[in-house]
Scaffold this motif. Structure first.
Motif, mmCIF file in Angstrom:
data_model
loop_
_atom_site.group_PDB
_atom_site.id
_atom_site.type_symbol
_atom_site.label_atom_id
_atom_site.label_comp_id
_atom_site.label_asym_id
_atom_site.label_seq_id
_atom_site.Cartn_x
_atom_site.Cartn_y
_atom_site.Cartn_z
ATOM 1 N N ALA A 39 0.861 -1.179 0.000
ATOM 2 C CA ALA A 39 0.000 0.000 0.000
ATOM 3 C C ALA A 39 0.896 1.226 0.000
ATOM 4 C CB ALA A 39 -0.915 0.012 1.221
ATOM 5 N N VAL A 40 0.594 2.176 -0.867
ATOM 6 C CA VAL A 40 1.364 3.418 -0.922
ATOM 7 C C VAL A 40 0.942 4.312 0.240
ATOM 8 C CG1 VAL A 40 1.929 5.449 -2.293
ATOM 9 C CG2 VAL A 40 1.494 3.272 -3.429
ATOM 10 N N GLU A 41 1.894 4.745 1.018
ATOM 11 C CA GLU A 41 1.605 5.692 2.100
ATOM 12 C C GLU A 41 2.009 7.109 1.720
ATOM 13 O OE1 GLU A 41 2.901 4.612 5.983
ATOM 14 O OE2 GLU A 41 1.451 2.963 6.072
ATOM 15 N N LEU A 67 -3.833 -0.079 -2.585
ATOM 16 C CA LEU A 67 -3.152 -1.366 -2.581
ATOM 17 C C LEU A 67 -2.680 -1.679 -3.995
ATOM 18 C CD1 LEU A 67 -5.485 -3.735 -0.510
ATOM 19 C CD2 LEU A 67 -3.099 -3.217 0.027
ATOM 20 N N PHE A 68 -1.596 -2.437 -4.099
ATOM 21 C CA PHE A 68 -1.183 -2.914 -5.417
ATOM 22 C C PHE A 68 -0.448 -4.238 -5.292
ATOM 23 C CE2 PHE A 68 2.291 -0.200 -3.998
ATOM 24 C CZ PHE A 68 3.433 -0.851 -4.399
ATOM 25 N N ALA A 69 -0.345 -4.923 -6.419
ATOM 26 C CA ALA A 69 0.282 -6.256 -6.527
ATOM 27 C C ALA A 69 -0.532 -7.332 -5.815
ATOM 28 C CB ALA A 69 1.721 -6.238 -6.005
ATOM 29 N N GLU A 70 -1.876 -7.138 -5.736
ATOM 30 C CA GLU A 70 -2.715 -8.128 -5.064
ATOM 31 C C GLU A 70 -2.686 -9.488 -5.764
ATOM 32 O OE1 GLU A 70 -4.950 -4.128 -4.886
ATOM 33 O OE2 GLU A 70 -3.690 -5.236 -6.282
ATOM 34 N N ARG A 91 3.978 0.494 2.459
ATOM 35 C CA ARG A 91 3.814 -0.504 3.518
ATOM 36 C C ARG A 91 3.732 -1.887 2.884
ATOM 37 N NH1 ARG A 91 3.382 -0.597 8.722
ATOM 38 N NH2 ARG A 91 3.282 1.687 8.809
ATOM 39 N N VAL A 92 4.487 -2.816 3.440
ATOM 40 C CA VAL A 92 4.595 -4.172 2.909
ATOM 41 C C VAL A 92 3.825 -5.136 3.809
ATOM 42 C CG1 VAL A 92 6.166 -6.016 2.217
ATOM 43 C CG2 VAL A 92 6.898 -3.613 2.046
#
Length: 202
Positions: A39-41, A67-70, A91-92
Motif C-alpha cells: 500500500a502506498v503511504e 493497494l497494489f500487486a494483489e 507498507r509491505v
C-alpha cells in the motif's frame, strides 16, 4: 477512498513493515519471487510490464491509500515491476500472513474483494480512456479519472514520459496536446501537477 488501514486487522498491520524508496528505485522486478502486497503511504509507484522486445508499458500508477500487486497472492512471481517515480514510502504486507488472515476471516475476505472490485472498475475506466483515438480527448479523460479529492488536481507521476506511457501516447504527442490544452485554458500546469480548469466542462 477506503484505504487498507480502514479494514485490515490490527495483527496484520503489526506484522507489516515500511519500505522507503528513492526516486527511480524498484520495489520488485518482473519475474521476481512474490513476497507480499503493498500500500502506498507517500509518493507514487508505477507498475510497469516489459514486453518480449523490452518495451516498457505502464499498467498503473498507485497513489497514497492504494493497494497494489494483489495478484501476487496467487502467483509465485510478480508479473510486472514496481518503480517509484518520486521518493515514496510503501507498507509491505507479507504474502503468507495476508493469505492466512483471508482464510481465517470470511468478513475480511469480503472487504478485500470489495476493495479489488473498486480497483477493477477504475482500471476498466482507464483502459477505456486509452482506446479514445483523439489525443486531446484521451488526455482530458485520463486527467478527469486521475484527479484528486478536489476533482481537478492531478499529481504528475514523475516525468512527462511516465505520464505519456501511462496514457499510451508518445512523449511528443503528449507534450503538444498539453500545450494546446493550456493555450485553450482547459488546464493549468504547475511543476508537480496539472489542474483542470473549473470554468470549462469536459
Amino acid at each position: 477512498m477506503t484505504t487498507p488501514s480502514d479494514w485490515l486487522p490490527q495483527d496484520l498491520k503489526d506484522r507489516s513493515t515500511l519500505r522507503t524508496l528513492a526516486a527511480g528505485e524498484a520495489l520488485f522486478r518482473q519475474g521476481g519471487a512474490a513476497f507480499g502486497i503493498f500500500a502506498v503511504e507517500q509518493g507514487r509507484v508505477r507498475l510497469v510490464r516489459r514486453t518480449a522486445d523490452d518495451h516498457e508499458v505502464t499498467l498503473h500508477t498507485a497513489r497514497p491509500g492504494e493497494l497494489f500487486a494483489e495478484a501476487s497472492l496467487f502467483s509465485a512471481k510478480y508479473q510486472c515491476e514496481a518503480v517509484a517515480p518520486v521518493a515514496s514510502r510503501v507498507r509491505v504486507y507479507p504474502k503468507l500472513d495476508v493469505l492466512a488472515a483471508l482464510r481465517e476471516d470470511p468478513k475480511l475476505a469480503e472487504r478485500f474483494l470489495e476493495a479489488l472490485a473498486h480497483q477493477v472498475h477504475s482500471l476498466r475506466a482507464r483502459l477505456e480512456a486509452r482506446n479514445i483515438r483523439s489525443a486531446r480527448e484521451r488526455v482530458l479523460q485520463h486527467l478527469a479519472l486521475s484527479a484528486g479529492p478536489d476533482g481537478r488536481t492531478v499529481p504528475l507521476p514523475g516525468s512527462l514520459m511516465n505520464l505519456a506511457s501511462e496514457i499510451g501516447l508518445s512523449h511528443e504527442t503528449l507534450y503538444r496536446t498539453l500545450a494546446a490544452l493550456e493555450r485553450d485554458r482547459r488546464i493549468r500546469r504547475t511543476p508537480s501537477s496539472i489542474v483542470l480548469q473549473k470554468s470549462r466542462s469536459l
